[in-house]
Write a protein that holds these residues in place. Structure first.
Motif, PDB file in Angstrom:
ATOM      1  N   ALA A 263      36.935  13.332  26.714  1.00  0.00           N
ATOM      2  CA  ALA A 263      37.057  13.102  28.156  1.00  0.00           C
ATOM      3  C   ALA A 263      36.358  11.806  28.566  1.00  0.00           C
ATOM      4  O   ALA A 263      36.794  11.123  29.506  1.00  0.00           O
ATOM      5  N   LEU A 264      35.286  11.457  27.867  1.00  0.00           N
ATOM      6  CA  LEU A 264      34.562  10.219  28.179  1.00  0.00           C
ATOM      7  C   LEU A 264      35.385   8.984  27.828  1.00  0.00           C
ATOM      8  O   LEU A 264      35.196   7.906  28.406  1.00  0.00           O
ATOM      9  N   LEU A 265      36.311   9.140  26.886  1.00  0.00           N
ATOM     10  CA  LEU A 265      37.132   8.013  26.445  1.00  0.00           C
ATOM     11  C   LEU A 265      38.371   7.801  27.316  1.00  0.00           C
ATOM     12  O   LEU A 265      38.998   6.740  27.237  1.00  0.00           O
ATOM     13  N   LEU A 266      38.737   8.791  28.095  1.00  0.00           N
ATOM     14  CA  LEU A 266      39.974   8.703  28.891  1.00  0.00           C
ATOM     15  C   LEU A 266      40.073   7.433  29.743  1.00  0.00           C
ATOM     16  O   LEU A 266      41.125   6.779  29.761  1.00  0.00           O
ATOM     17  N   PRO A 267      39.015   7.045  30.464  1.00  0.00           N
ATOM     18  CA  PRO A 267      39.142   5.836  31.293  1.00  0.00           C
ATOM     19  C   PRO A 267      39.363   4.561  30.485  1.00  0.00           C
ATOM     20  O   PRO A 267      39.780   3.547  31.040  1.00  0.00           O
TER      21      PRO A 267
ATOM     22  N   ASP B 287      48.483  11.831  26.694  1.00  0.00           N
ATOM     23  CA  ASP B 287      48.448  12.493  25.385  1.00  0.00           C
ATOM     24  C   ASP B 287      47.022  12.846  24.981  1.00  0.00           C
ATOM     25  O   ASP B 287      46.776  13.925  24.427  1.00  0.00           O
ATOM     26  N   LEU B 288      46.079  11.941  25.249  1.00  0.00           N
ATOM     27  CA  LEU B 288      44.684  12.222  24.908  1.00  0.00           C
ATOM     28  C   LEU B 288      44.162  13.393  25.734  1.00  0.00           C
ATOM     29  O   LEU B 288      43.464  14.276  25.211  1.00  0.00           O
ATOM     30  N   LEU B 289      44.500  13.418  27.026  1.00  0.00           N
ATOM     31  CA  LEU B 289      44.060  14.517  27.888  1.00  0.00           C
ATOM     32  C   LEU B 289      44.594  15.855  27.381  1.00  0.00           C
ATOM     33  O   LEU B 289      43.840  16.833  27.256  1.00  0.00           O
ATOM     34  N   LEU B 290      45.883  15.898  27.068  1.00  0.00           N
ATOM     35  CA  LEU B 290      46.496  17.144  26.604  1.00  0.00           C
ATOM     36  C   LEU B 290      45.932  17.550  25.240  1.00  0.00           C
ATOM     37  O   LEU B 290      45.724  18.743  24.971  1.00  0.00           O
ATOM     38  N   ALA B 291      45.673  16.563  24.373  1.00  0.00           N
ATOM     39  CA  ALA B 291      45.080  16.871  23.071  1.00  0.00           C
ATOM     40  C   ALA B 291      43.690  17.479  23.241  1.00  0.00           C
ATOM     41  O   ALA B 291      43.317  18.432  22.533  1.00  0.00           O
ATOM     42  N   CYS B 292      42.934  16.959  24.186  1.00  0.00           N
ATOM     43  CA  CYS B 292      41.583  17.491  24.430  1.00  0.00           C
ATOM     44  C   CYS B 292      41.654  18.925  24.954  1.00  0.00           C
ATOM     45  O   CYS B 292      40.863  19.787  24.540  1.00  0.00           O
ATOM     46  N   TYR B 293      42.587  19.187  25.859  1.00  0.00           N
ATOM     47  CA  TYR B 293      42.737  20.564  26.340  1.00  0.00           C
ATOM     48  C   TYR B 293      43.210  21.487  25.218  1.00  0.00           C
ATOM     49  O   TYR B 293      42.817  22.659  25.154  1.00  0.00           O
TER      50      TYR B 293
ATOM     51  N   LEU C  99      34.334  18.020  32.509  1.00  0.00           N
ATOM     52  CA  LEU C  99      34.571  16.597  32.272  1.00  0.00           C
ATOM     53  C   LEU C  99      36.067  16.298  32.273  1.00  0.00           C
ATOM     54  O   LEU C  99      36.519  15.298  32.848  1.00  0.00           O
ATOM     55  N   LEU C 100      36.847  17.159  31.634  1.00  0.00           N
ATOM     56  CA  LEU C 100      38.292  16.964  31.596  1.00  0.00           C
ATOM     57  C   LEU C 100      38.911  17.122  32.982  1.00  0.00           C
ATOM     58  O   LEU C 100      39.799  16.359  33.376  1.00  0.00           O
ATOM     59  N   GLY C 101      38.444  18.138  33.725  1.00  0.00           N
ATOM     60  CA  GLY C 101      38.975  18.351  35.068  1.00  0.00           C
ATOM     61  C   GLY C 101      38.699  17.183  35.988  1.00  0.00           C
ATOM     62  O   GLY C 101      39.565  16.772  36.773  1.00  0.00           O
ATOM     63  N   ASN C 102      37.487  16.604  35.880  1.00  0.00           N
ATOM     64  CA  ASN C 102      37.136  15.473  36.734  1.00  0.00           C
ATOM     65  C   ASN C 102      37.868  14.197  36.335  1.00  0.00           C
ATOM     66  O   ASN C 102      38.039  13.288  37.159  1.00  0.00           O
ATOM     67  N   ALA C 103      38.286  14.117  35.064  1.00  0.00           N
ATOM     68  CA  ALA C 103      38.972  12.913  34.584  1.00  0.00           C
ATOM     69  C   ALA C 103      40.488  13.049  34.620  1.00  0.00           C
ATOM     70  O   ALA C 103      41.201  12.071  34.396  1.00  0.00           O
ATOM     71  N   ALA C 104      41.000  14.246  34.907  1.00  0.00           N
ATOM     72  CA  ALA C 104      42.443  14.495  34.831  1.00  0.00           C
ATOM     73  C   ALA C 104      43.244  13.676  35.828  1.00  0.00           C
ATOM     74  O   ALA C 104      44.412  13.354  35.590  1.00  0.00           O
ATOM     75  N   GLY C 105      42.619  13.319  36.954  1.00  0.00           N
ATOM     76  CA  GLY C 105      43.334  12.566  37.980  1.00  0.00           C
ATOM     77  C   GLY C 105      43.829  11.215  37.504  1.00  0.00           C
ATOM     78  O   GLY C 105      44.781  10.673  38.063  1.00  0.00           O
ATOM     79  N   SER C 106      43.201  10.666  36.459  1.00  0.00           N
ATOM     80  CA  SER C 106      43.631   9.354  35.965  1.00  0.00           C
ATOM     81  C   SER C 106      44.840   9.452  35.047  1.00  0.00           C
ATOM     82  O   SER C 106      45.426   8.428  34.680  1.00  0.00           O
ATOM     83  N   ALA C 107      45.195  10.691  34.645  1.00  0.00           N
ATOM     84  CA  ALA C 107      46.324  10.881  33.730  1.00  0.00           C
ATOM     85  C   ALA C 107      47.435  11.736  34.322  1.00  0.00           C
ATOM     86  O   ALA C 107      48.590  11.630  33.908  1.00  0.00           O
TER      87      ALA C 107
END
Length: 385
Positions: free
Chosen positions: A196-200, A210-216, A267-275
């Protein structure tokens, strides 16, 4: 009858290794090279426990210059420890292959092959969170991507290989559910939270999605098998009682699963808006809040139980061993979980809890690190348990 030689001893051109009683450093070892004989995978828990001190400090809802400097120093220490242990572990396998294979086949020690991937992931995340102050943001992102990729791949391999060997082993003697069973299961959860830290820093569009879905996906993999395993562990503790006194600290590993899952989902929920677009991003953020509060309640129960069981073991002469590192990383995940949940919910109380837990983490880390350093100087920690 004992024969005494009267021959005059010949002088050696090389200086002999002084006997253990005359050495100060590594005095409890027969020879210095014995250091590499018992470098088991659970040594990497010391990197996890040290790295999480730096990572947790970066996520606290307080901004103190001295705390940031302390976090950078601890991250550097964890980085050096990771490099040193990686070399030592390679030497162990090269020089003591038979012993290394024995450890790898051991029903308990083999579980700790989940520690090296988590050590890589922890140091990688620390590089991005605090190491960027030293090496710059671009280098930090590159290092984190590398360590995250290696840690994720090896962690996924471990989460499959270790259970497979447990299922197919012919000798079932002494096989029973232990908290250590969680060690090969948690790495994908750590990958989810550190990913999640790498998403931005991933290009927007399909790559970030793809990274977001892989993390979930890794979150779900680790969560469901982890809950099944924790049920087995709880049942075993209730029916059969505590494991041996020296293994009592491993009860804290259950908190690592709880705290890391809360960290990941927030962390994923807070970063999901970018994906993801709406309403999916808001839905994942709400899911993080609901899951975090519910799992946090379970975490409070397990935290209290772990404290009580540790006190119970201490009264029965619990002595220091590497299992004490089980106190550190799990508490650290509780700090990061509380900090993430506090940010999602906006709760001052939960943020305050994260700060208090960080104080507990510092106390635990300082205690365990001091004992480990002292044991390393004398050589005691390098002897087989």
């Amino acid at each position: 009858m004992i024969r005494v030689s009267t021959a005059t001893p010949t002088r050696s051109r090389t200086t002999p290794t002084p006997p253990p009683s005359l050495r100060t450093f590594l005095r409890e070892l027969r020879r210095p090279g014995q250091v590499f004989e018992n470098i088991t995978p659970n040594w990497f828990a010391s990197v996890m426990g040290t790295g999480i001190v730096a990572n947790a400090a970066a996520g606290l809802p307080v901004h103190v210059v001295a705390l940031r400097g302390f976090a950078v120093g601890v991250w550097l220490l964890a980085t050096v420890a990771l490099a040193g242990l990686t070399v030592a572990f390679a030497v162990h396998w090269a020089r003591h292959r038979d012993r290394a294979r024995t450890y790898a086949d051991h029903p308990v020690m083999s579980q700790f092959y989940g520690a090296p991937p988590m050590a890589l992931l922890t140091v990688g995340a620390g590089t991005l969170l605090v190491g960027r102050d030293v090496i710059g943001i671009h280098a930090a992102v590159a290092v984190d991507f590398l360590l995250w990729t290696i840690g994720t791949l090896t962690g996924l391999a471990t989460s499959l290989a270790v259970p497979f060997r447990m299922i197919t082993r012919s000798d079932r003697t002494g096989v029973t559910a232990l908290p250590a069973w969680l060690m090969p299961i948690v790495p994908p959860m750590v990958s989810a939270s550190t990913g999640a830290l790498l998403l931005p820093h991933v290009p927007a569009g399909q790559a970030r999605l793809d990274l977001l879905l892989a993390c979930y996906g890794m979150f779900g993999l680790s969560l469901f098998i982890g809950l099944i395993t924790m049920t087995l562990i709880y049942s075993r503790l209730v029916h059969d009682g505590l494991p041996p006194v020296q293994a009592a600290p491993t009860v804290w590993i259950t908190l690592g699963m709880i705290g890391q899952s809360i960290t990941a989902v927030n962390l994923l929920g807070n970063a999901a808006g970018s994906a993801l677009g709406q309403p999916f991003a808001d839905g994942l953020r709400v899911f993080g809040l609901i899951y975090g509060v519910a799992m946090g309640g379970f975490g409070v129960l397990m935290f209290g139980l772990a404290v009580a069981l540790t006190v119970h073991a201490a009264r029965r002469h619990l002595s220091f061993s590497l299992t004490w590192w089980s106190f550190t990383f799990p508490i650290g995940t509780c700090v990061t979980g509380a900090a993430g949940l506090g940010t999602t919910s906006g709760s001052t109380l939960i943020h305050a809890t994260a700060v208090v837990l960080y104080g507990v983490l510092l106390g635990a880390w300082a205690t365990v690190a001091t004992h480990t350093l002292r044991g390393s100087v004398t050589g005691r920690v390098f002897l087989p348990a």
